[in-house]
Design an enzyme around this catalytic site. Structure first.
Site, short mmCIF file in Angstrom:
data_model
loop_
_atom_site.label_atom_id
_atom_site.label_comp_id
_atom_site.label_asym_id
_atom_site.label_seq_id
_atom_site.Cartn_x
_atom_site.Cartn_y
_atom_site.Cartn_z
NE ARG A 235 -3.85 -2.25 0.84
CZ ARG A 235 -4.88 -2.55 1.64
NH1 ARG A 235 -5.32 -1.66 2.50
NH2 ARG A 235 -5.47 -3.72 1.53
CD GLU A 237 -1.83 3.31 3.91
OE1 GLU A 237 -2.22 4.49 3.97
OE2 GLU A 237 -2.60 2.33 3.92
NE ARG A 243 -5.34 3.19 12.67
CZ ARG A 243 -6.37 2.75 11.94
NH1 ARG A 243 -6.58 1.48 11.81
NH2 ARG A 243 -7.19 3.59 11.38
CG HIS A 244 -2.04 3.08 7.95
ND1 HIS A 244 -2.63 3.81 8.95
CD2 HIS A 244 -3.04 2.58 7.18
CE1 HIS A 244 -3.96 3.76 8.80
NE2 HIS A 244 -4.23 3.01 7.74
CD GLU A 386 -9.93 -1.95 9.19
OE1 GLU A 386 -10.30 -0.77 9.12
OE2 GLU A 386 -9.49 -2.58 8.22
CB SER A 389 -11.76 -5.10 5.79
OG SER A 389 -11.79 -3.83 6.31
NE ARG A 437 -3.62 -1.73 10.73
CZ ARG A 437 -4.53 -1.02 10.08
NH1 ARG A 437 -5.82 -1.30 10.24
NH2 ARG A 437 -4.18 -0.06 9.27
#
Ligand code: ATP
Ligand code: AMO
Length: 463
Positions: A235, A237, A243-244, A386, A389, A437
């Protein structure tokens, strides 16, 4: 012998051990201690010059001149200590007969390992006692990760991570899922959105996979019924959060749905309850190590995972004074607050929030039959953050193409995926978990960089 196996029963036995000289403490010309470490375990080695034992004063001098973290071979005899030792070390000593240096570390390492292993409470205690200790910052740790990883807490974190991944596989295999591997070099974005790394593939524009999403669904189209994958997810980001990551380990699953997408939630319930139980039963030593440096409360979870609708979550937040924009997403703060509210009301740190608004879910998510402004989707939270998902997917090409277009995706970039739903595909759904995570939140660590071996964030490509 392995240091971790040395206990009273080994007393009197001759051993040969290779390890890192973690601490070297000269006592006199004739005596010194060397603390030897193998992964998570340490043992105190005692050198006493004596003709009987064949230990000379030169050997003691040689040992005291070793640089910390040098790799040494020690030959000696296991003995019981005169006084109890620190709880963190093996409860035996080694009376050294011979010591050899196999590989010398430089005299001053960029990180002092003893400092790197201290807890905040240790630092505070030392400060009160007027001692000056240096905290090792996150960047320094990551710059010299090969040293930082040697701390007991880091050794424990990655052992726990391995157990989570293993249990994920074991559990899903026991439920007849098939492990698959999907390509990471792909032609377009799989989640929509801009967070994608672009590259050239033999001159053609291409992307690093943002998730196995499109391919795990095509595996269902390919007749596999139930699949899972463990693999890297990329990703792009563009901001720094706790948390990423730009690259993380995705644990993904996809399955046929017989009646209702709660079948997917039931798999998650069984899977995570079994992971949590496994960790608390089989990783006691690891959890203690992490707790010693980063104290945390054990995770609270129910035998049957709590499920709340998104609207119930919004209502709980509203009653507690936090308004969420209608049909909007929960921001990080709202998620954390909901985590606290759920903990107060239901006594659990682990829950599923389902039936999210269509507007905040990816294009492939199945709208609810009774109200298409909502979706057959869910997120799963640990301590208000989270970790998963998931959703039922759209399995008809017309609706899928319509939703992709509405979400601003150029359908020509995913035409093979969309077409695969015109060949006959059963209703299906699945979920994606971020491994880093899960470990971060299970252990209530404050930064995802702590649970990534060599983290990739927007600033970091090295080491
Ligand atoms: P997902 O990949 O499912 O999106 P996520 O945990 O990143 O996983 P998001 O839905 O992207 O979840 O984000 C949830 C909330 O986290 C957002 O509403 C936003 O407040 C915050 N957030 C997400 N990404 C970032 C980011 N890059 N920087 C700062 N905050 C972010
Ligand atoms: P999502 O984008 O929510 O869903 O990702 C799934 C899970 O992956 C983790 N995660 C991350 N971990 C670290 N750094 C990041 N930048 C990051 N982004 C996400 C989170 C998140 O819950 N295709 C869907 C899954 C599905 O529906 O099957 C997807 O990718 O733990």
């Amino acid at each position: 012998s392995h240091v971790g196996d040395l206990d009273d029963s080994a007393a009197g036995r001759s051993v040969l051990i290779r390890g890192a000289a973690q601490a070297i403490r000269p006592v006199s010309k004739k005596m010194a201690f060397v603390v030897l470490r193998q992964s998570m375990s340490t043992v105190q080695c005692v050198l006493v010059a004596s003709a009987d034992a064949g230990v000379s004063t030169q050997m003691v001098r040689f040992a005291t001149a070793l640089s910390k973290e040098s790799i040494v071979d020690v030959e000696g005899v296991v003995s019981l200590p005169k006084e109890p030792l620190k709880a963190t070390t093996q409860q035996v000593e080694i009376q050294v007969r011979k010591i050899y240096c196999i590989n010398r570390a430089i005299p001053t390492l960029p990180i002092n390992l003893e400092d790197a292993a201290r807890s905040e409470a240790d630092f505070e205690k030392a400060e009160l006692a007027g001692e000056k200790l240096v905290r090792v910052g996150q960047d320094t740790r990551l710059n010299y990760r090969a040293i930082d990883l040697r701390t007991p807490s880091n050794q424990a974190i990655f052992r726990i991570q391995c157990q989570v991944e293993n249990k994920f596989r074991d559990f899903l295999l026991s439920k007849n899922f098939v492990g698959i591997h999907t390509p990471k070099l792909i032609s377009g974005s799989s989640e929509g959105g801009a967070a994608v790394f672009k590259l050239l593939y033999n001159g053609q524009p291409a992307c690093l996979a943002q998730s196995p999403q499109l391919y795990k669904q095509m595996a269902i189209s390919g007749g596999f019924e139930r699949v899972f994958e463990v693999g890297p997810v990329f990703r792009a980001e563009n901001s720094n959060t706790h948390r990423h990551l730009c690259e993380f380990v995705g644990l993904d699953a996809e399955m046929e749905i017989k009646e209702h997408y709660f079948e997917v939630c039931d798999i998650i319930d069984g899977l995570f309850v079994s992971i949590f139980k496994h960790l608390s039963e089989n990783c006691k030593k690891e959890l203690e190590s992490i707790n010693r440096q980063y104290p945390f409360e054990p995770l609270k979870y129910l035998d049957k995972t709590l499920k709340l609708t998104y609207e119930e979550g919004i209502q709980m937040l509203k009653e507690a004074g936090t308004e969420i924009e209608p049909m909007g997403d929960l921001n990080t703060e709202a998620e954390k607050k909901l985590g606290r509210l759920v903990r107060e009301k239901y006594d659990t740190d682990f829950f599923i929030l389902y039936r999210y608004p269509l507007a905040v879910r990816p294009f492939y998510t199945m709208p609810c039959y009774d109200n298409p402004a909502y979706t057959n989707s869910f997120d799963v939270f640990i301590r208000g953050e989270e970790i998963i998902s998931g959703a039922q997917r759209i399995h008809t090409p017309e609706l899928l193409a319509k939703r992709a277009t509405e979400c601003g995706i150029d359908v020509s970039t995913i035409s093979a995926y969309i077409e695969s739903f015109s060949y006959g595909v059963p209703p299906h759904g699945g979920f994606g978990v971020g491994l880093e995570r899960v470990v971060m939140l299970f252990c209530a660590l404050n930064n995802i960089r702590k649970t990534s071996l060599f983290p990739r964030d927007p600033q970091r490509l090295v080491p």
